[in-house]
Every structure is written in C-alpha cells, then in structure tokens.
Design a protein around this motif. Structure first.
Motif, PDB file in Angstrom:
ATOM      1  N   LEU A 144       0.719  -0.710   0.113  1.00 44.31           N
ATOM      2  CA  LEU A 144       0.305  -0.136  -0.020  1.00 44.31           C
ATOM      3  C   LEU A 144       1.052   0.827  -0.062  1.00 44.31           C
ATOM      4  O   LEU A 144       1.750   1.036   0.416  1.00 44.31           O
ATOM      5  N   THR A 145       0.774   2.211  -0.583  1.00 42.97           N
ATOM      6  CA  THR A 145       0.984   3.555  -0.480  1.00 42.97           C
ATOM      7  C   THR A 145       0.031   4.611   0.121  1.00 42.97           C
ATOM      8  O   THR A 145      -1.665   4.939  -0.367  1.00 42.97           O
ATOM      9  N   ARG A 146       0.374   5.453   0.980  1.00 41.94           N
ATOM     10  CA  ARG A 146      -1.113   5.914   1.090  1.00 41.94           C
ATOM     11  C   ARG A 146      -0.841   7.521   0.924  1.00 41.94           C
ATOM     12  O   ARG A 146      -0.394   8.738   0.347  1.00 41.94           O
ATOM     13  N   LEU A 148      11.401  -3.853  -3.629  1.00 43.52           N
ATOM     14  CA  LEU A 148      11.665  -3.722  -2.256  1.00 43.52           C
ATOM     15  C   LEU A 148      12.255  -2.819  -1.255  1.00 43.52           C
ATOM     16  O   LEU A 148      11.765  -2.554  -0.022  1.00 43.52           O
ATOM     17  N   GLU A 149      12.926  -1.988  -1.893  1.00 43.59           N
ATOM     18  CA  GLU A 149      14.367  -1.289  -1.442  1.00 43.59           C
ATOM     19  C   GLU A 149      13.211   0.702  -1.784  1.00 43.59           C
ATOM     20  O   GLU A 149      13.613   1.389  -0.754  1.00 43.59           O
ATOM     21  N   SER A 150      12.026   0.422  -2.399  1.00 48.86           N
ATOM     22  CA  SER A 150      11.740   1.809  -2.406  1.00 48.86           C
ATOM     23  C   SER A 150      11.289   2.634  -1.272  1.00 48.86           C
ATOM     24  O   SER A 150      10.739   1.543  -0.425  1.00 48.86           O
ATOM     25  N   PRO A 151      10.966   3.748  -1.119  1.00 50.30           N
ATOM     26  CA  PRO A 151      10.458   4.532   0.186  1.00 50.30           C
ATOM     27  C   PRO A 151       8.665   3.565   0.069  1.00 50.30           C
ATOM     28  O   PRO A 151       7.955   3.525  -0.861  1.00 50.30           O
ATOM     29  N   ARG A 204       8.876   5.439  -5.322  1.00 53.40           N
ATOM     30  CA  ARG A 204       8.614   5.110  -6.355  1.00 53.40           C
ATOM     31  C   ARG A 204       8.048   3.747  -6.854  1.00 53.40           C
ATOM     32  O   ARG A 204       8.552   2.918  -5.900  1.00 53.40           O
ATOM     33  N   PHE A 205       7.161   3.398  -7.840  1.00 52.84           N
ATOM     34  CA  PHE A 205       6.638   1.890  -7.755  1.00 52.84           C
ATOM     35  C   PHE A 205       6.417   1.831  -9.073  1.00 52.84           C
ATOM     36  O   PHE A 205       6.336   2.939 -10.004  1.00 52.84           O
ATOM     37  N   LEU A 206       6.028   0.685  -9.175  1.00 51.29           N
ATOM     38  CA  LEU A 206       5.748  -0.465 -10.621  1.00 51.29           C
ATOM     39  C   LEU A 206       4.847   0.311 -12.071  1.00 51.29           C
ATOM     40  O   LEU A 206       4.397   0.557 -12.516  1.00 51.29           O
ATOM     41  N   GLU A 207       3.906   0.222 -10.823  1.00 51.65           N
ATOM     42  CA  GLU A 207       2.223   0.020 -11.424  1.00 51.65           C
ATOM     43  C   GLU A 207       1.405  -0.409 -10.335  1.00 51.65           C
ATOM     44  O   GLU A 207       1.767  -0.194  -9.555  1.00 51.65           O
TER      45      GLU A 207
END
Length: 82
Positions: free
Chosen positions: A7-9, A25-28, A32-35
């Motif tokens: 989840l991203t808030r 896995l290492e992104s905050p 950044r996300f992929l999709e």
C-alpha cells in the motif's frame, strides 16, 4: 530486483486513502512504484476495494510477494495469493 505488492498512503490527515502498488522492495512507502494495481478506502462502510485482478495475478506469477495487509485484502476479495 525484488518486487513487493503493498500500500501507498494518499489522502489527507485523518482521512487515509491507499493505492495498491507493485514496488521495488527497497523503495520508500510513498516513493517510486512500478504499477498501480488497485485502491483501498478504509473510511467507507464497508471498506471500498478496487483491484485489477489480471495485473495482480501477473505480478504474483512473476514472483512478487504481497505485504501482510495486501494479503488479507486479497483474501477478502477471494483471490488466492501465492
């Protein structure tokens, strides 16, 4: 690269809204996300959940691991997670 479905808030203070995303896995958490794979709104009764099931199945097939919260959301929606 390890991929995690999590989840991203979004939203404002005391009114959370979440996106379900595939991210490295290492992104905050809100980085950044992929999709974007769906949304989760816990403030409605019952909680509003929208999922792109085909894309979630794709990422699970590629070896992505869901977080514990996303795993419980998938279980509620009747999707088998790996």
């Amino acid at each position: 690269m390890s991929v995690r479905i999590r989840l991203t808030r979004k939203g404002t203070k005391k009114k959370p809204f979440y996106r379900i995303v595939a991210a490295d896995l290492e992104s905050p958490r809100d980085g950044r996300f992929l999709e974007v794979l769906g949304t989760y709104d816990p403030m409605t009764e019952p909680a509003a959940i929208n999922l792109k099931q085909e894309r979630i199945q794709y990422w699970l097939g590629e070896g992505a691991k869901p977080s514990t919260t996303v795993q419980s959301i998938l279980k509620k929606q009747g999707m088998a997670s790996a």
